[in-house]
Design a protein around this motif. Sequence first.
Motif, PDB file in Angstrom:
ATOM      1  N   GLU A  87     -35.158  30.447 -47.680  1.00  0.00           N
ATOM      2  CA  GLU A  87     -35.990  30.913 -46.835  1.00  0.00           C
ATOM      3  C   GLU A  87     -36.686  29.567 -45.771  1.00  0.00           C
ATOM      4  OE1 GLU A  87     -35.833  34.100 -46.031  1.00  0.00           O
ATOM      5  OE2 GLU A  87     -37.953  34.328 -46.009  1.00  0.00           O
ATOM      6  N   GLY A  88     -36.686  28.289 -46.884  1.00  0.00           N
ATOM      7  CA  GLY A  88     -37.049  27.196 -46.221  1.00  0.00           C
ATOM      8  C   GLY A  88     -38.462  26.984 -45.433  1.00  0.00           C
ATOM      9  N   ILE A  89     -39.302  27.746 -46.160  1.00  0.00           N
ATOM     10  CA  ILE A  89     -41.002  27.459 -45.688  1.00  0.00           C
ATOM     11  C   ILE A  89     -41.468  27.134 -46.920  1.00  0.00           C
ATOM     12  CG2 ILE A  89     -40.834  29.111 -43.941  1.00  0.00           C
ATOM     13  CD1 ILE A  89     -41.603  31.345 -45.235  1.00  0.00           C
ATOM     14  N   PRO A  90     -42.802  26.819 -46.752  1.00  0.00           N
ATOM     15  CA  PRO A  90     -43.754  26.533 -48.071  1.00  0.00           C
ATOM     16  C   PRO A  90     -43.862  27.482 -48.970  1.00  0.00           C
ATOM     17  CG  PRO A  90     -44.894  25.734 -46.221  1.00  0.00           C
ATOM     18  CD  PRO A  90     -43.550  26.665 -45.695  1.00  0.00           C
ATOM     19  N   VAL A  91     -44.057  27.355 -50.338  1.00  0.00           N
ATOM     20  CA  VAL A  91     -44.227  28.267 -51.200  1.00  0.00           C
ATOM     21  C   VAL A  91     -45.567  27.705 -52.152  1.00  0.00           C
ATOM     22  CG1 VAL A  91     -43.272  29.546 -53.221  1.00  0.00           C
ATOM     23  CG2 VAL A  91     -41.777  28.825 -51.462  1.00  0.00           C
TER      24      VAL A  91
ATOM     25  N   PRO B 167     -42.615  26.688 -39.350  1.00  0.00           N
ATOM     26  CA  PRO B 167     -41.537  27.484 -38.610  1.00  0.00           C
ATOM     27  C   PRO B 167     -40.549  28.223 -39.679  1.00  0.00           C
ATOM     28  CG  PRO B 167     -41.868  25.326 -37.512  1.00  0.00           C
ATOM     29  CD  PRO B 167     -42.526  25.641 -38.716  1.00  0.00           C
ATOM     30  N   TRP B 168     -40.382  29.569 -39.409  1.00  0.00           N
ATOM     31  CA  TRP B 168     -39.854  30.673 -40.265  1.00  0.00           C
ATOM     32  C   TRP B 168     -38.532  31.220 -39.572  1.00  0.00           C
ATOM     33  CZ3 TRP B 168     -42.951  35.007 -43.379  1.00  0.00           C
ATOM     34  CH2 TRP B 168     -41.981  35.513 -44.180  1.00  0.00           C
ATOM     35  N   LYS B 169     -37.420  30.599 -39.880  1.00  0.00           N
ATOM     36  CA  LYS B 169     -36.018  31.074 -38.919  1.00  0.00           C
ATOM     37  C   LYS B 169     -36.142  32.636 -39.123  1.00  0.00           C
ATOM     38  CE  LYS B 169     -31.371  30.188 -38.590  1.00  0.00           C
ATOM     39  NZ  LYS B 169     -30.102  29.494 -39.266  1.00  0.00           N
ATOM     40  N   ARG B 170     -36.012  33.095 -40.228  1.00  0.00           N
ATOM     41  CA  ARG B 170     -35.963  34.711 -40.400  1.00  0.00           C
ATOM     42  C   ARG B 170     -36.698  35.344 -39.626  1.00  0.00           C
ATOM     43  NH1 ARG B 170     -37.313  38.769 -43.894  1.00  0.00           N
ATOM     44  NH2 ARG B 170     -38.226  37.180 -45.465  1.00  0.00           N
ATOM     45  N   LEU B 171     -37.972  35.078 -39.389  1.00  0.00           N
ATOM     46  CA  LEU B 171     -39.186  36.055 -38.738  1.00  0.00           C
ATOM     47  C   LEU B 171     -39.331  35.490 -37.324  1.00  0.00           C
ATOM     48  CD1 LEU B 171     -39.308  37.375 -41.578  1.00  0.00           C
ATOM     49  CD2 LEU B 171     -41.531  37.636 -40.733  1.00  0.00           C
ATOM     50  N   GLY B 172     -38.769  34.326 -37.007  1.00  0.00           N
ATOM     51  CA  GLY B 172     -39.111  33.596 -35.801  1.00  0.00           C
ATOM     52  C   GLY B 172     -40.416  33.335 -35.400  1.00  0.00           C
ATOM     53  N   VAL B 173     -41.317  33.288 -36.273  1.00  0.00           N
ATOM     54  CA  VAL B 173     -42.790  32.792 -36.220  1.00  0.00           C
ATOM     55  C   VAL B 173     -42.840  31.689 -37.107  1.00  0.00           C
ATOM     56  CG1 VAL B 173     -43.390  34.739 -35.053  1.00  0.00           C
ATOM     57  CG2 VAL B 173     -43.491  34.743 -37.443  1.00  0.00           C
ATOM     58  N   LEU B 174     -44.170  31.676 -37.718  1.00  0.00           N
ATOM     59  CA  LEU B 174     -44.545  30.652 -38.546  1.00  0.00           C
ATOM     60  C   LEU B 174     -44.708  31.386 -40.208  1.00  0.00           C
ATOM     61  CD1 LEU B 174     -46.945  28.764 -36.539  1.00  0.00           C
ATOM     62  CD2 LEU B 174     -44.871  27.966 -37.274  1.00  0.00           C
TER      63      LEU B 174
ATOM     64  N   ALA C 218     -46.222  36.042 -28.903  1.00  0.00           N
ATOM     65  CA  ALA C 218     -45.019  35.900 -29.750  1.00  0.00           C
ATOM     66  C   ALA C 218     -45.053  37.408 -30.529  1.00  0.00           C
ATOM     67  CB  ALA C 218     -44.902  34.926 -30.567  1.00  0.00           C
ATOM     68  N   ALA C 219     -43.744  37.573 -31.205  1.00  0.00           N
ATOM     69  CA  ALA C 219     -43.482  38.686 -32.102  1.00  0.00           C
ATOM     70  C   ALA C 219     -42.533  38.444 -33.237  1.00  0.00           C
ATOM     71  CB  ALA C 219     -42.911  40.059 -31.240  1.00  0.00           C
ATOM     72  N   THR C 220     -42.456  39.144 -34.285  1.00  0.00           N
ATOM     73  CA  THR C 220     -41.625  38.588 -35.374  1.00  0.00           C
ATOM     74  C   THR C 220     -40.300  39.361 -35.063  1.00  0.00           C
ATOM     75  OG1 THR C 220     -42.233  40.703 -36.635  1.00  0.00           O
ATOM     76  CG2 THR C 220     -43.288  38.692 -37.158  1.00  0.00           C
ATOM     77  N   THR C 221     -39.370  38.557 -35.604  1.00  0.00           N
ATOM     78  CA  THR C 221     -37.951  39.319 -35.400  1.00  0.00           C
ATOM     79  C   THR C 221     -38.008  40.490 -36.278  1.00  0.00           C
ATOM     80  OG1 THR C 221     -37.041  37.052 -35.389  1.00  0.00           O
ATOM     81  CG2 THR C 221     -35.406  38.654 -35.760  1.00  0.00           C
ATOM     82  N   PRO C 222     -37.477  41.683 -35.687  1.00  0.00           N
ATOM     83  CA  PRO C 222     -37.387  42.927 -36.633  1.00  0.00           C
ATOM     84  C   PRO C 222     -36.695  42.918 -37.891  1.00  0.00           C
ATOM     85  CG  PRO C 222     -36.720  43.272 -34.244  1.00  0.00           C
ATOM     86  CD  PRO C 222     -36.735  41.859 -34.640  1.00  0.00           C
ATOM     87  N   GLN C 223     -37.462  43.351 -38.913  1.00  0.00           N
ATOM     88  CA  GLN C 223     -36.980  43.415 -40.248  1.00  0.00           C
ATOM     89  C   GLN C 223     -36.940  44.724 -40.999  1.00  0.00           C
ATOM     90  OE1 GLN C 223     -36.358  39.820 -42.025  1.00  0.00           O
ATOM     91  NE2 GLN C 223     -36.205  39.458 -40.048  1.00  0.00           N
ATOM     92  N   ARG C 224     -36.068  44.942 -42.063  1.00  0.00           N
ATOM     93  CA  ARG C 224     -36.159  45.841 -42.836  1.00  0.00           C
ATOM     94  C   ARG C 224     -35.633  45.465 -44.060  1.00  0.00           C
ATOM     95  NH1 ARG C 224     -30.776  49.528 -41.288  1.00  0.00           N
ATOM     96  NH2 ARG C 224     -29.300  47.964 -41.331  1.00  0.00           N
ATOM     97  N   TYR C 225     -36.110  46.049 -45.137  1.00  0.00           N
ATOM     98  CA  TYR C 225     -35.769  45.618 -46.692  1.00  0.00           C
ATOM     99  C   TYR C 225     -36.375  46.502 -47.703  1.00  0.00           C
ATOM    100  CZ  TYR C 225     -40.112  43.164 -45.080  1.00  0.00           C
ATOM    101  OH  TYR C 225     -41.260  42.726 -44.441  1.00  0.00           O
ATOM    102  N   LEU C 226     -35.685  46.417 -48.742  1.00  0.00           N
ATOM    103  CA  LEU C 226     -35.879  47.490 -49.722  1.00  0.00           C
ATOM    104  C   LEU C 226     -37.066  47.206 -50.833  1.00  0.00           C
ATOM    105  CD1 LEU C 226     -32.084  48.235 -50.730  1.00  0.00           C
ATOM    106  CD2 LEU C 226     -33.890  49.574 -49.474  1.00  0.00           C
ATOM    107  N   PHE C 227     -37.933  46.318 -50.310  1.00  0.00           N
ATOM    108  CA  PHE C 227     -39.164  46.158 -51.197  1.00  0.00           C
ATOM    109  C   PHE C 227     -40.419  46.692 -50.223  1.00  0.00           C
ATOM    110  CE2 PHE C 227     -38.057  41.964 -49.461  1.00  0.00           C
ATOM    111  CZ  PHE C 227     -39.000  41.670 -48.686  1.00  0.00           C
ATOM    112  N   GLU C 228     -41.400  47.201 -51.043  1.00  0.00           N
ATOM    113  CA  GLU C 228     -42.596  47.627 -50.426  1.00  0.00           C
ATOM    114  C   GLU C 228     -43.571  46.557 -50.067  1.00  0.00           C
ATOM    115  OE1 GLU C 228     -42.736  51.811 -53.059  1.00  0.00           O
ATOM    116  OE2 GLU C 228     -43.835  50.231 -53.630  1.00  0.00           O
ATOM    117  N   GLU C 229     -44.478  46.651 -49.260  1.00  0.00           N
ATOM    118  CA  GLU C 229     -45.263  45.832 -48.690  1.00  0.00           C
ATOM    119  C   GLU C 229     -46.582  46.455 -48.224  1.00  0.00           C
ATOM    120  OE1 GLU C 229     -44.325  42.845 -45.800  1.00  0.00           O
ATOM    121  OE2 GLU C 229     -43.484  44.394 -44.584  1.00  0.00           O
ATOM    122  N   VAL C 230     -47.649  45.807 -48.677  1.00  0.00           N
ATOM    123  CA  VAL C 230     -48.992  46.014 -47.984  1.00  0.00           C
ATOM    124  C   VAL C 230     -49.348  44.960 -47.076  1.00  0.00           C
ATOM    125  CG1 VAL C 230     -51.395  46.628 -48.565  1.00  0.00           C
ATOM    126  CG2 VAL C 230     -49.666  47.572 -49.868  1.00  0.00           C
TER     127      VAL C 230
END
Length: 449
Positions: A88-92, A108-115, A139-151
């Motif tokens: 992912e290449g962002i801080p953890v 900067p976060w390539k996958r989401l196109g934001v930070l 700005a807006a995040t790059t559209p995502q979908r995934y198989l984990f739940e999030e709150v």
Amino acid sequence: MKDMKDWIGKFFRGSISRREFVERAATGSLGLLSTMAVLEKQSLVAGRSSLVKGRLPVTSDQRPPTKRVRHDPDQTNVNPYEAWLKEEGIPVYRDYHITDLRAAEVKPWKRLGVLGAHIDLVGGEGVNAGYLCEIPPGAATTPQRYLFEEVIYILSGEGESVVWTPGGSKQSVKWQAGAVISPPLNVWRQHVNRGKTPVRFLSMNNAPVVIDLFHNADFVFNNDFAFRDRYNGEPDYFSAGPENFHHKRTTPENSEIARGVHTWDSGFVPDARSIGLAVVKERGEANSRVELQLAENTMQAHISEFDVGTYKKAHRHGPGSHVVMLNGRGYTLMWKDTIKYSESKTQVRVDWQEGSLFVPPDGWFHQHFNAGPEPARYLAPTWGGDGKWFMRALGGGGRTHRLGKTSTRKGGNLIEYEDEDPTIKEIFEAELRKSGVKSRMRSNKGEES
Ligand SMILES: [Fe+2]
């Protein structure tokens, strides 16, 4: 033909996507069988090379490999979630807590196109984790979908989330700081900043469980299955009105609170800081809460508030409960192995304020103290509680989230006030003296009514 060879080379080197290659092949001189052969070979090579290096096959627009990918026979204990975090290449963030989510560094976060920044705190223990996302104005995040739940908890700013299923119409949910939204499992989601200041939100999710289990990013992030039993485009799915409150009937067989549970059932909470709570005395008499049943998730969440000059009873449970403070000022003590805090060799103290996050580790006792002049409220997504679903592997057995309201005297995981270490109250009273707040806790009996 040379042109097509160049494209095939670029495709194998990863400089053009699978979709671009297919479109080029369809309009070029490459026949159908040749195109399929190239696609199959590239899938195999891409999957093999990434797994050999201990990485997930990461693609955003590829079909999964059609043949088995043989692993390096010497590969040992590669953790798929950890490998994914590296890519992912962002801080953890990895400590026991984060003091202020609103000020934590994002990049900067390539996958989401934001930070963004990932959050993999000690107490998450490969069960739950999170991420921070910051969206600049306009700005807006790059559209995502995934198989984990999030709150998702909105920390600052205002905007909207747009969700949709393949072939379905888009649905928009407007929000501002204090809101909670849970896009349903594997639904497309895009978050948009509609204000003049940055939007920052916290996602708390079960990505580690899902990524570790399947260790195939294409399956997790590019899966066409629609969970229509959870979401089918219902127009009132994210409704914000009082009709979402529900006094859920419970029984002694399915809950420790047999008289029922104050519940909110929606994909959205307009303001977690002001939503109505109900008194629940099992965890302290000045304690109130609401159970959130969000988006038909297996993970559930609750909001809890405890009054000025009081603290909650200590308890323990399994890992993963991400406690995000919505307001107030105080501290939480976390310790393991003994009922008496002062006898534990492992003690962690977290001083918190609005925007703090911490996660009690697996089986550690933890106890929340309001040391400030205002009521303190938190939101805590977790596996346990009185939600619709119970995941036995993560909420049962030795990692129980159950018996959290049953005294340790009876084999449970709750320390009654009269059983607690006297040091607990001494620390609390010293903290209150500092802030000039009067204690409402009576000696060994809980708080004054
Ligand atoms: Fe807890």
